[in-house]
Scaffold this active site. Structure first.
Site, PDB file in Angstrom:
ATOM      1  N   LYS A  79       0.869  -1.186   0.000  1.00 33.43           N
ATOM      2  CA  LYS A  79       0.000   0.000   0.000  1.00 33.43           C
ATOM      3  C   LYS A  79       0.897   1.224   0.000  1.00 33.43           C
ATOM      4  O   LYS A  79       2.044   1.164   0.443  1.00 33.43           O
ATOM      5  CB  LYS A  79      -0.865  -0.001   1.274  1.00 33.43           C
ATOM      6  N   GLY A 179     -19.063   7.587  -1.285  1.00 32.72           N
ATOM      7  CA  GLY A 179     -18.081   7.938  -2.310  1.00 32.72           C
ATOM      8  C   GLY A 179     -18.180   6.975  -3.472  1.00 32.72           C
ATOM      9  O   GLY A 179     -19.266   6.491  -3.805  1.00 32.72           O
TER      10      GLY A 179
HETATM   11  P1  NAD Z   1     -14.094   7.633  -1.628  1.00 34.79           P
HETATM   12  O1  NAD Z   1     -13.043   8.583  -1.212  1.00 34.79           O
HETATM   13  O2  NAD Z   1     -14.620   7.717  -3.011  1.00 34.79           O
HETATM   14  O3  NAD Z   1     -15.330   7.730  -0.635  1.00 34.79           O
HETATM   15  C1  NAD Z   1     -15.192   7.772   0.739  1.00 34.79           C
HETATM   16  C2  NAD Z   1     -16.326   8.630   1.259  1.00 34.79           C
HETATM   17  O4  NAD Z   1     -16.346   8.536   2.683  1.00 34.79           O
HETATM   18  C3  NAD Z   1     -16.180  10.107   0.888  1.00 34.79           C
HETATM   19  O5  NAD Z   1     -17.371  10.555   0.283  1.00 34.79           O
HETATM   20  C4  NAD Z   1     -15.915  10.764   2.250  1.00 34.79           C
HETATM   21  O6  NAD Z   1     -16.431  12.075   2.329  1.00 34.79           O
HETATM   22  C5  NAD Z   1     -16.650   9.828   3.195  1.00 34.79           C
HETATM   23  N1  NAD Z   1     -16.246   9.927   4.588  1.00 34.79           N
HETATM   24  C6  NAD Z   1     -15.014  10.108   5.134  1.00 34.79           C
HETATM   25  N2  NAD Z   1     -15.092  10.138   6.481  1.00 34.79           N
HETATM   26  C7  NAD Z   1     -16.399   9.952   6.797  1.00 34.79           C
HETATM   27  C8  NAD Z   1     -17.125   9.868   8.022  1.00 34.79           C
HETATM   28  N3  NAD Z   1     -16.498   9.980   9.199  1.00 34.79           N
HETATM   29  N4  NAD Z   1     -18.456   9.685   7.977  1.00 34.79           N
HETATM   30  C9  NAD Z   1     -19.100   9.568   6.792  1.00 34.79           C
HETATM   31  N5  NAD Z   1     -18.471   9.649   5.603  1.00 34.79           N
HETATM   32  C10 NAD Z   1     -17.138   9.837   5.599  1.00 34.79           C
HETATM   33  O7  NAD Z   1     -13.490   6.163  -1.317  1.00 34.79           O
HETATM   34  P2  NAD Z   1     -14.013   4.789  -1.893  1.00 34.79           P
HETATM   35  O8  NAD Z   1     -13.181   4.402  -3.048  1.00 34.79           O
HETATM   36  O9  NAD Z   1     -15.499   4.832  -2.017  1.00 34.79           O
HETATM   37  O10 NAD Z   1     -13.600   3.793  -0.714  1.00 34.79           O
HETATM   38  C11 NAD Z   1     -14.356   3.748   0.484  1.00 34.79           C
HETATM   39  C12 NAD Z   1     -13.695   2.790   1.450  1.00 34.79           C
HETATM   40  O11 NAD Z   1     -13.607   1.501   0.863  1.00 34.79           O
HETATM   41  C13 NAD Z   1     -12.263   3.131   1.862  1.00 34.79           C
HETATM   42  O12 NAD Z   1     -12.026   2.699   3.181  1.00 34.79           O
HETATM   43  C14 NAD Z   1     -11.422   2.314   0.929  1.00 34.79           C
HETATM   44  O13 NAD Z   1     -10.131   2.041   1.440  1.00 34.79           O
HETATM   45  C15 NAD Z   1     -12.250   1.066   0.851  1.00 34.79           C
HETATM   46  N6  NAD Z   1     -12.011   0.298  -0.355  1.00 34.79           N
HETATM   47  C16 NAD Z   1     -12.185   0.871  -1.557  1.00 34.79           C
HETATM   48  C17 NAD Z   1     -11.944   0.124  -2.688  1.00 34.79           C
HETATM   49  C18 NAD Z   1     -12.148   0.704  -4.048  1.00 34.79           C
HETATM   50  O14 NAD Z   1     -12.112  -0.071  -5.009  1.00 34.79           O
HETATM   51  N7  NAD Z   1     -12.370   1.995  -4.211  1.00 34.79           N
HETATM   52  C19 NAD Z   1     -11.509  -1.200  -2.577  1.00 34.79           C
HETATM   53  C20 NAD Z   1     -11.388  -1.766  -1.305  1.00 34.79           C
HETATM   54  C21 NAD Z   1     -11.630  -0.995  -0.198  1.00 34.79           C
END
Ligand code: NAD
Length: 352
Positions: A79, A179
């Site tokens: 990572k 998100g």
């Molecule tokens: P993203 O940045 O697009 O969305 C995350 C959202 O969470 C944002 O809209 C942000 O404003 C919101 N957020 C942050 N803190 C918050 C809180 N305290 N309360 C409510 N909302 C809050 O990220 P993503 O790609 O949608 O990923 C979301 C999660 O899933 C992350 O933890 C990421 O590591 C995990 N993840 C993502 C993927 C992927 O393919 N994108 C894969 C595996 C894991």
């Protein structure tokens, strides 16, 4: 650019980079290459301290090792994190990050994560070839977010079936974080008749799902108190802890965020004690990495192959829930045991 190697027992290689010209301060952690190159996304976040960023990259890279081991991607775990706010993003910053990645010579391969988009990766790609997650036109598999959401949707449906014996129709799912993953997950859940309650710090993201899917928005602090069938953390890690677990009013916790349990052992036990079925995060959120890993297979990326592999996520969950029940373990402990067994076996070709 000044690159420093850090001492991190249990990790193969951890480095810090600082580039005064572009303002880059970043860490890359390669936890394990036992099963293949360490693939894991790049997170950009305004960490309050370097210790906090280092802690995050270590936890996340270890999670990637387990995730890939269980999803059988043929990859290891790594990572990277960049300490910056979204408005500090510049192409030069990402090009510098590409130079840092290039130093790893392919041992670490990057992709998207929180606050890092396909456009940003295009800038990274100018300095290193070790980048996945670009568009299909560029030979990639595209943004992993929707694939993560698909796997997560299948995993929620399966977990709910295991916990309650019923489906999603008319049931409430509370999504924390709307998100990239949370929005697409919401679409899939709504498509199957689920009611959505959502919270996000970003108002525009919340409004989108309220308008498009008829979701009910609550204050981000109140999402833990929502009476629902499933709670889906899709924002950041550490959200299942001493403060939040007693507040949950759900049958299942199943979401995409990495490292949801603040303390893996204690908090997975706390969920079990409350009779809440927990879908281990690195199992249910493997859709993105499975899709990205399909970029590296001989013959190149094929979406049908990726989808078929993602559809194995509910099967993997079923096996983990059954193993947990049979051995009196939490699903988290059962998943860890299965991942460690896969790591101990090593790469298939190494054992022949
Ligand atoms: P993203 O940045 O697009 O969305 C995350 C959202 O969470 C944002 O809209 C942000 O404003 C919101 N957020 C942050 N803190 C918050 C809180 N305290 N309360 C409510 N909302 C809050 O990220 P993503 O790609 O949608 O990923 C979301 C999660 O899933 C992350 O933890 C990421 O590591 C995990 N993840 C993502 C993927 C992927 O393919 N994108 C894969 C595996 C894991």
């Amino acid at each position: 650019m000044r690159i420093t190697r850090l001492d991190a027992p249990g990790y193969e290689r951890v480095e810090r980079a600082e580039d005064p010209e572009t303002g880059l301060v970043a860490f890359i952690s390669v936890h394990s290459t036992t099963l293949g190159p360490a693939l894991g996304g790049m997170r950009l976040w305004p960490y309050r301290s370097e210790d906090e960023a280092l802690d995050d990259v270590l936890r996340l890279s270890r999670g990637m090792t387990y995730k890939s081991a269980l999803a059988q991607t043929g990859l290891g775990g790594g990572k990277s994190v960049v300490i910056a706010d979204r408005d500090q993003k510049t192409p030069a910053l990402f090009e510098a990050m590409g130079r840092f990645i290039e130093q790893f010579g392919g041992v670490y391969v990057t992709a998207e994560d929180v606050n890092v988009t396909v456009d940003d990766l295009r800038a990274v790609r100018r300095s290193t070839a070790h980048v996945c997650g670009l568009t299909t036109a560029e030979g990639g598999g595209g943004d992993p977010g929707p694939y993560t959401a698909y796997g997560c949707f299948l995993g929620i449906r399966e977990s709910l079936r295991m916990a309650t014996g019923s489906g999603l129709e008319g049931r409430t799912v509370a999504i924390q974080g709307t998100g990239s993953v949370g929005q697409e997950l919401g679409r899939r859940l709504a498509g199957e008749g689920a009611r959505l309650v959502v919270a996000d710090l970003n108002e525009a993201n919340v409004e989108r799902v309220v308008e498009e899917l008829g979701a009910v928005a609550v204050d981000p602090e109140e999402i833990y108190d929502v009476d629902c069938a499933a709670f889906a953390p899709c924002a950041l890690g550490g959200v299942l802890n001493d403060d939040t677990i007693p507040r949950l009013r759900c049958a299942v916790v199943a979401g995409a965020a990495n490292n949801q349990l603040l303390d893996e052992e204690r908090h997975s036990e706390a969920l079990r004690a409350r009779g809440i079925l927990y879908a281990p995060d690195y199992v249910i959120n493997a859709g993105g990495i499975v899709n990205v890993a399909c970029e590296l297979v001989a013959g190149g990326y094929d979406e049908d192959v990726a989808l078929e592999r993602i559809e194995r996520i509910p099967v993997a969950l079923r096996e983990i829930f059954a193993a947990a029940e049979a051995r009196g373990l939490t699903p988290q402990a059962a998943a860890q045991h299965l991942a460690e067994t896969a790591l101990a076996r090593g790469r298939p070709e190494a054992s022949t």
